[in-house]
Design a protein around this motif. Structure first.
Motif, PDB file in Angstrom:
ATOM      1  N   PRO A 291       0.823  -1.205   0.000  1.00  0.00           N
ATOM      2  CA  PRO A 291       0.000   0.000   0.000  1.00  0.00           C
ATOM      3  C   PRO A 291       0.861   1.261   0.000  1.00  0.00           C
ATOM      4  N   GLU A 292       0.361   2.259  -0.685  1.00  0.00           N
ATOM      5  CA  GLU A 292       1.053   3.538  -0.759  1.00  0.00           C
ATOM      6  C   GLU A 292       0.922   4.286   0.566  1.00  0.00           C
ATOM      7  N   HIS A 293      -0.185   4.090   1.249  1.00  0.00           N
ATOM      8  CA  HIS A 293      -0.443   4.735   2.537  1.00  0.00           C
ATOM      9  C   HIS A 293      -0.843   3.691   3.577  1.00  0.00           C
ATOM     10  N   TYR A 294      -0.694   4.065   4.833  1.00  0.00           N
ATOM     11  CA  TYR A 294      -1.217   3.224   5.909  1.00  0.00           C
ATOM     12  C   TYR A 294      -2.740   3.255   5.824  1.00  0.00           C
ATOM     13  N   THR A 295      -3.389   2.270   6.426  1.00  0.00           N
ATOM     14  CA  THR A 295      -4.847   2.221   6.382  1.00  0.00           C
ATOM     15  C   THR A 295      -5.449   3.492   6.979  1.00  0.00           C
ATOM     16  N   ASP A 296      -6.551   3.927   6.385  1.00  0.00           N
ATOM     17  CA  ASP A 296      -7.236   5.114   6.906  1.00  0.00           C
ATOM     18  C   ASP A 296      -8.415   4.717   7.800  1.00  0.00           C
ATOM     19  N   ARG A 297      -8.476   3.455   8.158  1.00  0.00           N
ATOM     20  CA  ARG A 297      -9.586   2.919   8.956  1.00  0.00           C
ATOM     21  C   ARG A 297      -9.787   3.690  10.259  1.00  0.00           C
ATOM     22  N   TYR A 298      -8.715   4.194  10.859  1.00  0.00           N
ATOM     23  CA  TYR A 298      -8.822   4.854  12.157  1.00  0.00           C
ATOM     24  C   TYR A 298      -8.599   6.369  12.074  1.00  0.00           C
ATOM     25  N   ASP A 299      -8.697   6.922  10.896  1.00  0.00           N
ATOM     26  CA  ASP A 299      -8.446   8.357  10.729  1.00  0.00           C
ATOM     27  C   ASP A 299      -9.476   9.232  11.439  1.00  0.00           C
ATOM     28  N   ASN A 300     -10.629   8.686  11.778  1.00  0.00           N
ATOM     29  CA  ASN A 300     -11.671   9.485  12.427  1.00  0.00           C
ATOM     30  C   ASN A 300     -11.708   9.318  13.940  1.00  0.00           C
TER      31      ASN A 300
ATOM     32  N   ASN B  70      10.674   7.724   8.408  1.00  0.00           N
ATOM     33  CA  ASN B  70      10.461   8.352   7.096  1.00  0.00           C
ATOM     34  C   ASN B  70       9.555   9.580   7.178  1.00  0.00           C
ATOM     35  N   TYR B  71       9.456  10.149   8.374  1.00  0.00           N
ATOM     36  CA  TYR B  71       8.667  11.369   8.607  1.00  0.00           C
ATOM     37  C   TYR B  71       7.244  11.236   8.079  1.00  0.00           C
ATOM     38  N   CYS B  72       6.651  10.101   8.370  1.00  0.00           N
ATOM     39  CA  CYS B  72       5.238   9.839   8.074  1.00  0.00           C
ATOM     40  C   CYS B  72       4.936   9.866   6.573  1.00  0.00           C
ATOM     41  N   GLU B  73       5.869   9.403   5.791  1.00  0.00           N
ATOM     42  CA  GLU B  73       5.739   9.400   4.342  1.00  0.00           C
ATOM     43  C   GLU B  73       4.504   8.649   3.855  1.00  0.00           C
ATOM     44  N   LYS B  74       4.150   7.530   4.519  1.00  0.00           N
ATOM     45  CA  LYS B  74       2.994   6.738   4.104  1.00  0.00           C
ATOM     46  C   LYS B  74       1.719   7.124   4.844  1.00  0.00           C
ATOM     47  N   CYS B  75       1.780   8.167   5.662  1.00  0.00           N
ATOM     48  CA  CYS B  75       0.605   8.602   6.417  1.00  0.00           C
ATOM     49  C   CYS B  75      -0.363   9.346   5.510  1.00  0.00           C
TER      50      CYS B  75
ATOM     51  N   LYS C  86      -2.987  -1.237  18.198  1.00  0.00           N
ATOM     52  CA  LYS C  86      -2.118  -2.216  17.524  1.00  0.00           C
ATOM     53  C   LYS C  86      -1.654  -1.690  16.173  1.00  0.00           C
ATOM     54  N   GLU C  87      -2.584  -1.109  15.440  1.00  0.00           N
ATOM     55  CA  GLU C  87      -2.256  -0.558  14.120  1.00  0.00           C
ATOM     56  C   GLU C  87      -1.217   0.556  14.256  1.00  0.00           C
ATOM     57  N   LEU C  88      -1.438   1.443  15.193  1.00  0.00           N
ATOM     58  CA  LEU C  88      -0.502   2.539  15.439  1.00  0.00           C
ATOM     59  C   LEU C  88       0.876   1.992  15.800  1.00  0.00           C
ATOM     60  N   LYS C  89       0.908   1.082  16.742  1.00  0.00           N
ATOM     61  CA  LYS C  89       2.171   0.517  17.218  1.00  0.00           C
ATOM     62  C   LYS C  89       2.942  -0.173  16.091  1.00  0.00           C
ATOM     63  N   SER C  90       2.230  -0.804  15.180  1.00  0.00           N
ATOM     64  CA  SER C  90       2.901  -1.539  14.103  1.00  0.00           C
ATOM     65  C   SER C  90       3.611  -0.626  13.105  1.00  0.00           C
ATOM     66  N   HIS C  91       3.271   0.661  13.102  1.00  0.00           N
ATOM     67  CA  HIS C  91       3.850   1.573  12.107  1.00  0.00           C
ATOM     68  C   HIS C  91       4.707   2.687  12.710  1.00  0.00           C
ATOM     69  N   ILE C  92       4.786   2.777  14.014  1.00  0.00           N
ATOM     70  CA  ILE C  92       5.485   3.907  14.638  1.00  0.00           C
ATOM     71  C   ILE C  92       6.917   4.044  14.157  1.00  0.00           C
ATOM     72  N   LYS C  93       7.681   2.985  14.249  1.00  0.00           N
ATOM     73  CA  LYS C  93       9.111   3.064  13.920  1.00  0.00           C
ATOM     74  C   LYS C  93       9.323   3.515  12.477  1.00  0.00           C
ATOM     75  N   GLU C  94       8.601   2.882  11.553  1.00  0.00           N
ATOM     76  CA  GLU C  94       8.745   3.250  10.139  1.00  0.00           C
ATOM     77  C   GLU C  94       8.293   4.687   9.887  1.00  0.00           C
ATOM     78  N   ALA C  95       7.173   5.075  10.471  1.00  0.00           N
ATOM     79  CA  ALA C  95       6.662   6.433  10.271  1.00  0.00           C
ATOM     80  C   ALA C  95       7.626   7.464  10.835  1.00  0.00           C
ATOM     81  N   LEU C  96       8.217   7.166  11.951  1.00  0.00           N
ATOM     82  CA  LEU C  96       9.189   8.063  12.563  1.00  0.00           C
ATOM     83  C   LEU C  96      10.404   8.215  11.656  1.00  0.00           C
TER      84      LEU C  96
END
Length: 126
Positions: free
Chosen positions: A20-29, A72-77, A60-70
Motif C-alpha cells: 500500500p502507498e499509505h497506511y490504512t485510513d480505517r482509524y483516521d476518524n 520516514n517522517y510519516c511518508e505513508k501517512c 495495535k495498528e498505530l504501534k505496528s507503524h510507529i518506527k517506520e513512520a518516525l
C-alpha cells in the motif's frame, strides 16, 4: 532455468508493487481530543505502544507503524494521520514529558528523528 528466474523476478515485483502507498485510513476518524483530554485513555494507548499493556485494534495498528513512520517522517501517512501525529506529538512534548521521554527512549534512543519533531512542536514559553 531462465524462465524460473524471470518468474521469480515478476513475483518479487508484484509483491513490491502491491504494497500500500499509505497506511490504512480505517482509524483516521478517531477523536484525538477525547483521548488527549482523558488521562486514562491516553495512558492506555501509551502503555500499549510501550508494550506495557493491552492494545485496542487502533492501538495495535498505530504501534505496528510507529518506527517506520518516525524514520520516514510519516511518508505513508494520510493527511489526517500527519495532522493527528503532529497534534499528539505536540501534546506529549508540551504536556506529557514523562511519556514523551519513555516513547523516545523506546523508538528513537539515539534521538536521530525526534529532534525534528521537538523543535517544530515545542511551545514557546513566554
Amino acid at each position: 532455468m531462465k524462465a524460473f528466474i524471470v518468474a521469480c523476478l515478476f513475483a518479487a515485483m508484484s509483491v513490491v508493487l502491491a504494497r500500500p502507498e499509505h497506511y490504512t485510513d480505517r482509524y483516521d476518524n478517531v477523536n484525538l481530543d477525547e483521548i488527549l483530554d482523558n488521562k486514562r485513555l491516553l495512558e492506555g494507548y501509551i502503555k500499549c505502544i510501550l508494550d506495557e499493556g493491552k492494545c485496542s485494534p487502533d492501538g495495535k495498528e498505530l504501534k505496528s507503524h510507529i518506527k517506520e513512520a518516525l524514520e520516514n517522517y510519516c511518508e505513508k501517512c494520510t493527511d489526517a494521520q500527519k495532522s493527528g501525529t503532529r497534534r499528539v506529538i505536540g501534546h506529549l512534548i508540551n504536556n506529557e514529558k514523562g511519556y514523551w521521554n519513555q516513547l523516545t527512549a523506546k523508538y528513537d534512543p539515539e534521538r536521530k528523528y525526534v529532534v525534528k519533531y521537538e523543535s517544530e512542536l515545542r511551545k514557546v514559553s513566554a
